[in-house]
Motif scaffolding. Structure first.
Motif, PDB file in Angstrom:
ATOM      1  N   LEU A 217       6.040   4.519  -5.283  1.00 31.96           N
ATOM      2  CA  LEU A 217       6.521   3.895  -4.040  1.00 31.96           C
ATOM      3  C   LEU A 217       6.395   4.853  -2.869  1.00 31.96           C
ATOM      4  O   LEU A 217       5.938   4.465  -1.779  1.00 31.96           O
TER       5      LEU A 217
ATOM      6  N   ALA B 201       2.710   5.144  -1.872  1.00 33.94           N
ATOM      7  CA  ALA B 201       2.207   3.939  -1.216  1.00 33.94           C
ATOM      8  C   ALA B 201       2.736   3.822   0.208  1.00 33.94           C
ATOM      9  O   ALA B 201       1.987   3.527   1.149  1.00 33.94           O
ATOM     10  N   VAL B 202       4.022   4.059   0.400  1.00 33.14           N
ATOM     11  CA  VAL B 202       4.616   3.949   1.738  1.00 33.14           C
ATOM     12  C   VAL B 202       4.065   5.038   2.647  1.00 33.14           C
ATOM     13  O   VAL B 202       3.722   4.775   3.809  1.00 33.14           O
TER      14      VAL B 202
ATOM     15  N   SER C 199       0.346   4.243   3.669  1.00 33.06           N
ATOM     16  CA  SER C 199       0.238   3.168   4.648  1.00 33.06           C
ATOM     17  C   SER C 199       0.810   3.581   5.998  1.00 33.06           C
ATOM     18  O   SER C 199       0.274   3.202   7.049  1.00 33.06           O
TER      19      SER C 199
ATOM     20  N   TRP D 107       6.436  -4.877  -3.980  1.00 32.29           N
ATOM     21  CA  TRP D 107       5.717  -5.206  -2.756  1.00 32.29           C
ATOM     22  C   TRP D 107       6.658  -5.439  -1.584  1.00 32.29           C
ATOM     23  O   TRP D 107       6.362  -5.043  -0.453  1.00 32.29           O
TER      24      TRP D 107
ATOM     25  N   THR E  31       9.650  -4.029  -1.252  1.00 34.83           N
ATOM     26  CA  THR E  31      10.185  -2.713  -0.895  1.00 34.83           C
ATOM     27  C   THR E  31       9.153  -1.908  -0.106  1.00 34.83           C
ATOM     28  O   THR E  31       9.489  -1.252   0.892  1.00 34.83           O
ATOM     29  N   TRP E  32       7.901  -1.957  -0.540  1.00 38.10           N
ATOM     30  CA  TRP E  32       6.822  -1.260   0.180  1.00 38.10           C
ATOM     31  C   TRP E  32       6.673  -1.796   1.592  1.00 38.10           C
ATOM     32  O   TRP E  32       6.547  -1.040   2.555  1.00 38.10           O
TER      33      TRP E  32
ATOM     34  N   THR F 116       7.580   0.523   4.835  1.00 34.80           N
ATOM     35  CA  THR F 116       6.451   0.847   5.707  1.00 34.80           C
ATOM     36  C   THR F 116       6.723   0.391   7.132  1.00 34.80           C
ATOM     37  O   THR F 116       6.482   1.134   8.097  1.00 34.80           O
TER      38      THR F 116
ATOM     39  N   THR G  22      11.723   7.595   1.840  1.00 38.03           N
ATOM     40  CA  THR G  22      11.480   6.624   0.777  1.00 38.03           C
ATOM     41  C   THR G  22      12.185   7.027  -0.512  1.00 38.03           C
ATOM     42  O   THR G  22      12.783   6.189  -1.203  1.00 38.03           O
TER      43      THR G  22
END
Length: 547
Positions: A78, A81-82, A85, A138, A140-141, A145, A205
């Motif tokens: 997570l 990914a955050v 992005s 998804w 949470t991301w 973000t 995060t």
């Protein structure tokens, strides 16, 4: 041309070694920085005590559980990914709003910073109340973000405004394309700012509790909170918290190595003009649509949902006897928390920027340890500390302010470090060569030059304190409510309409430091004039490399 002062002639090979930026850091920096590190490590001491109580067998039992491995993978996945992005969105928006002919780019620059005013748990509530299927990774991301990309956007935009356009012009005059110039010149100068912003995103995060809880995605923070609430034995949660701290330290070390030895300072004030504006041409509608889409997801949707609950709910009437005191308390503790965190962050930021020694890096990394801990862990650690050794301030405002300093000091350190790194160190060398003591150099040269960055860090901490929830719930003085705690209380019993006024007030109140932060960052440009400093009523100028 004057001769090299004796203070600069002690390096081997005839090279000049500035006394201010080389060798042992002055005590005026080292002692306060060590105090800041000790404050940040206070919750770690609590974790060590709790973990030691479990013994080696209990620790290994917790660590070797299959669930622990999955928590590590899910939390790191997570965070990666955050962060990725946010880097893409933040850098792209910074370039569009500072270097292109994007229509209304000044307005879009302010709008791009405003998501910092939206607490992540408020955005999560807005999305999950309308799109329940977003629960999980998804959702949470998406929420994290949308709420954290300004941590990258703001410092990168400030750096792009400050970068000397002459460097890019020289690169283009040598036949390099615009893309190659950006990658080899511009990108290298914004890398430290982007890395500092990415670090804050990753740590946010890892430490966020509200969003994973509302969106039902198990990460370290949610599981640790559940463990504390579900059992009187808090040792397993302490062991998991230690794992989280280890991950945080690893990330800060990686960021430090990514930052490397990048230099972002100038000898003088540089060119007193704005960088050239890139023409978007046919890509202008696409850039405008992308910018508007980011604003719609991060600001528009939560605003519409909050307005819906304000209008629809029968219990949405304003309770001024509760709303006004909660707003005043929020402002008061946020101001105190920002003052404390900034005061502790200044010596650490200057030390990291000017004295890149092993000890300085160790102190800097230590201050980031508390930032990755969930607010509930920091809160419980300070409850333990207050009951055992600081009973006079237990359930008092000073203990709550101490928690804010532990949690949010890194936000100010990143801004201070970036601002000091971009200010010319030669001015400090000149001041030292004129006989000024390190404390005077710090007060009269370093801090004024880094003033915009310090102000930006202060505004960023104040903004973040307003939105903090778990530690505030545990440590707030008896009878005091903030907007965040009132919002959480109403949401916890399903009174979404009653929670809406507190959510709206929190967003509007947090928008003030967000706007100020955006304005301060936009003014973080090189000083005008000849690059001189005022010293005892005289101006010392640098011209053509001669002093």
């Amino acid at each position: 041309m004057t001769s090299i002062p004796p203070a600069h002639r002690d390096a081997p090979g005839g090279r000049r070694r500035p006394r201010w930026t080389a060798g042992r850091p002055p005590a005026v920096l080292l002692v306060p920085a060590m105090v800041a590190a000790a404050v940040a490590l206070l919750p770690i001491a609590y974790l060590v005590v709790r973990t030691a109580e479990a013994g080696a067998a209990g620790v290994m039992e917790t660590l070797w559980r299959e669930r622990t491995l999955w928590l590590v993978l899910r939390s790191l996945g997570l965070a990666a990914a955050v962060t990725g992005s946010c880097l893409v969105i933040g850098v792209a928006l910074a370039w569009l709003t500072t270097r292109t002919d994007l229509p209304g780019r000044g307005t879009w620059a302010v709008v791009a910073a405003l998501p910092l005013a939206v607490p992540s748990y408020v955005a999560a509530y807005a999305w999950i109340s309308v799109v329940p299927a977003l629960a999980g990774f998804w959702g949470t991301w998406l929420v994290l973000t949308a709420c954290t990309y300004p941590y990258v956007f703001l410092p990168v935009a400030a750096t792009l405004r400050r970068v000397d356009p002459a460097l890019e012009e020289v690169s283009r005059s040598l036949g390099r394309s615009a893309l190659r110039t950006y990658l080899t010149v511009t990108a290298r100068q914004v890398r430290p700012a982007a890395a500092a912003g990415a670090l804050l995103v990753a740590l946010y995060t890892l430490s966020d509790f509200g969003t994973p809880s509302l969106l039902r995605y198990d990460v370290f923070t949610r599981v640790i909170h559940t463990s504390y609430r579900a059992s009187f034995d808090r040792t397993p949660a302490a062991v998991l918290s230690v794992v989280l701290v280890v991950i945080t330290v690893a990330i800060t070390v990686a960021e430090s190595r990514t930052r490397g030895r990048a230099e972002a300072s100038r000898v003088g004030s540089g060119a007193a003009r704005t960088p050239p504006t890139a023409q978007l041409g046919r890509a202008r509608p696409l850039a405008l649509a992308g910018t508007a889409a980011v604003a719609a997801v991060s600001l528009g949707f939560p605003a519409v949902v909050l307005a819906y609950w304000m209008v629809r709910g029968s219990s949405a009437g304003l309770e001024w006897d509760r709303l006004a005191p909660a707003g005043a308390a929020t402002l008061w503790v946020a101001l105190l928390g920002a003052l404390a965190a900034t005061a502790l962050a200044v010596p650490v930021g200057v030390l990291a920027a000017r004295h890149a020694s092993r000890g300085g890096r160790l102190i800097e990394h230590a201050t980031y340890a508390g930032h990755a801990l969930p607010g509930i862990v920091v809160g419980l650690a300070l409850v333990f500390f207050g009951v055992r050794w600081a009973e006079p301030i237990y359930q008092r405002t000073p203990l709550l302010v101490l928690a804010y300093a532990v949690l949010f000091m890194p936000a100010a350190i990143g801004s201070v470090r970036a601002a000091v790194a971009q200010s010319p160190p030669r001015l400090e060398e000149i001041a030292r060569s004129l006989g000024q003591r390190p404390a005077d150099v710090l007060r009269r040269v370093t801090l004024p030059l880094a003033g915009p960055g310090i102000a930006a860090g202060f505004a960023l901490v104040m903004l973040t304190v307003m939105k903090e929830l778990p530690a505030t719930l545990l440590l707030r003085p008896t009878g005091m409510d903030t907007l965040a705690t009132r919002l959480w209380t109403e949401t916890g019993v399903g009174a979404y309409a009653a929670a809406a006024p507190y959510a709206v007030a929190l967003v509007l109140l947090a928008a003030v430091p967000t706007f100020l932060l955006s304005r301060v960052q936009s003014r973080m440009v090189a000083p005008r004039g000849t690059g001189g400093i005022l010293e005892e009523g005289h101006v010392v100028e640098e011209t053509g490399g001669e002093t």
